[in-house]
Design a protein around this motif. Sequence first.
Motif, short mmCIF file in Angstrom:
data_model
loop_
_atom_site.label_atom_id
_atom_site.label_comp_id
_atom_site.label_asym_id
_atom_site.label_seq_id
_atom_site.Cartn_x
_atom_site.Cartn_y
_atom_site.Cartn_z
N ALA A 92 0.67 -1.07 0.13
CA ALA A 92 0.06 0.08 0.18
C ALA A 92 1.05 1.21 0.09
CB ALA A 92 -0.92 0.17 1.26
N CYS A 93 0.56 2.30 -0.68
CA CYS A 93 1.12 3.43 -0.67
C CYS A 93 0.09 4.79 -0.78
CB CYS A 93 2.17 3.29 -1.74
SG CYS A 93 1.82 3.36 -3.44
N LYS A 94 0.55 6.06 -0.38
CA LYS A 94 -0.26 6.94 -0.64
C LYS A 94 0.01 7.71 -2.02
CE LYS A 94 -1.11 11.74 1.17
NZ LYS A 94 -0.31 12.90 1.04
N VAL A 95 -1.28 7.86 -2.71
CA VAL A 95 -1.34 8.50 -4.01
C VAL A 95 -1.92 9.61 -3.96
CG1 VAL A 95 -0.78 6.56 -5.07
CG2 VAL A 95 -2.79 6.97 -4.74
N SER A 139 7.31 -5.51 -3.69
CA SER A 139 7.44 -4.01 -3.10
C SER A 139 6.75 -3.06 -4.12
CB SER A 139 9.01 -3.70 -3.23
OG SER A 139 9.60 -3.57 -4.37
N MET A 140 6.38 -1.88 -3.69
CA MET A 140 5.68 -0.89 -4.40
C MET A 140 6.00 0.58 -4.00
SD MET A 140 1.48 -0.86 -5.04
CE MET A 140 0.87 -0.23 -3.36
N THR A 141 6.16 1.45 -5.21
CA THR A 141 6.37 2.71 -4.72
C THR A 141 5.35 3.59 -5.59
OG1 THR A 141 7.95 4.36 -4.23
CG2 THR A 141 8.43 3.01 -6.38
N PRO A 142 5.05 4.80 -5.38
CA PRO A 142 4.59 5.87 -6.18
C PRO A 142 5.79 6.24 -6.85
CG PRO A 142 4.26 6.85 -4.11
CD PRO A 142 4.95 5.21 -3.76
N TYR A 143 5.31 6.70 -8.32
CA TYR A 143 6.52 7.88 -8.81
C TYR A 143 5.72 8.62 -9.81
CZ TYR A 143 10.15 9.21 -12.09
OH TYR A 143 11.03 9.95 -12.65
N LYS A 144 5.89 10.21 -9.66
CA LYS A 144 4.93 11.01 -10.46
C LYS A 144 3.52 10.34 -10.20
CE LYS A 144 8.74 12.56 -12.87
NZ LYS A 144 9.59 12.65 -14.33
N ASN A 145 2.93 10.15 -11.28
CA ASN A 145 1.52 9.73 -11.62
C ASN A 145 1.46 8.16 -12.01
OD1 ASN A 145 -1.38 10.08 -10.67
ND2 ASN A 145 -1.64 10.54 -12.90
N ILE A 152 2.27 3.98 -10.35
CA ILE A 152 2.75 2.82 -9.45
C ILE A 152 3.77 1.97 -10.17
CG2 ILE A 152 1.72 1.11 -8.00
CD1 ILE A 152 0.84 3.82 -6.78
N ILE A 153 4.75 1.73 -9.54
CA ILE A 153 5.77 0.84 -9.88
C ILE A 153 5.74 -0.26 -8.82
CG2 ILE A 153 8.13 0.41 -10.27
CD1 ILE A 153 6.80 2.84 -12.01
N ILE A 154 5.53 -1.48 -9.31
CA ILE A 154 5.43 -2.80 -8.59
C ILE A 154 6.77 -3.69 -8.88
CG2 ILE A 154 4.37 -4.90 -7.93
CD1 ILE A 154 1.70 -3.24 -8.31
N PHE A 155 7.65 -4.21 -7.92
CA PHE A 155 8.75 -4.95 -8.19
C PHE A 155 8.42 -6.25 -7.32
CE2 PHE A 155 13.01 -6.45 -6.88
CZ PHE A 155 13.14 -6.93 -8.15
N GLY A 156 8.85 -7.30 -8.09
CA GLY A 156 8.84 -8.79 -7.61
C GLY A 156 7.73 -9.53 -6.84
N TYR A 185 6.35 -3.93 -12.86
CA TYR A 185 5.19 -3.47 -13.48
C TYR A 185 4.92 -2.02 -13.34
CZ TYR A 185 3.28 -8.13 -14.80
OH TYR A 185 3.39 -9.08 -15.38
N GLU A 186 4.44 -1.25 -14.16
CA GLU A 186 4.01 0.18 -13.87
C GLU A 186 2.61 0.40 -14.20
OE1 GLU A 186 6.49 3.58 -15.68
OE2 GLU A 186 4.91 3.51 -17.08
N LEU A 187 1.87 1.09 -13.50
CA LEU A 187 0.48 1.43 -13.41
C LEU A 187 0.27 2.99 -13.90
CD1 LEU A 187 -2.57 0.59 -13.58
CD2 LEU A 187 -2.45 0.84 -11.35
N ASP A 188 -0.18 3.16 -14.87
CA ASP A 188 -0.55 4.59 -14.83
C ASP A 188 -1.94 4.97 -14.48
OD1 ASP A 188 -1.57 7.41 -16.06
OD2 ASP A 188 0.03 7.06 -17.49
#
Length: 140
Positions: free
Chosen positions: A36-39, A105-111, A113-117, A133-136
């Motif tokens: 989970a992360c804040k967007v 792991s997951m992190t927000p980047y600009k607009n 969401i990046i998910i790894f592994g 994976y990148e979700l716009d």
Amino acid sequence: PKNDVYSLRIVNNSTVEWNVRQCTGDIPMPRAYHSACKVGEDKMFIFGGCYTSNLRYNDTFFLKLRKFEIIQQTFNGTNLPIKNQVEFKERNVKDGGPEPRAYHSMTPYKNKIIIFGGHGGIDYNRTAFNDIYELDLETF
């Protein structure tokens, strides 16, 4: 696994208060090892996790932080709530999104969401993922 939501209020440097929040909307199935992360200004994005070692999720939710309302985000109608083990076994990833997983792991980047592994897979597969994976968040 549970689907409880807690908030932490920092009163001052030496006092904090934990509160269980009653959420409304599309309440997710209980889970652990999700991310989970804040967007944006007032939302939290929730992805994946697992209930047991054989029941994993690739569903996505937004928690509106001001109202504590949960909204499930669907993609081409394929990310639907998993109600039982049989339904889970019959699912395929048709929308180009990540396979069901936990421990990622997951992190927000600009607009985005990046998910790894993570660890998981469909049915009883036990896959250690090494993918990104990148979700716009504007176009999904």
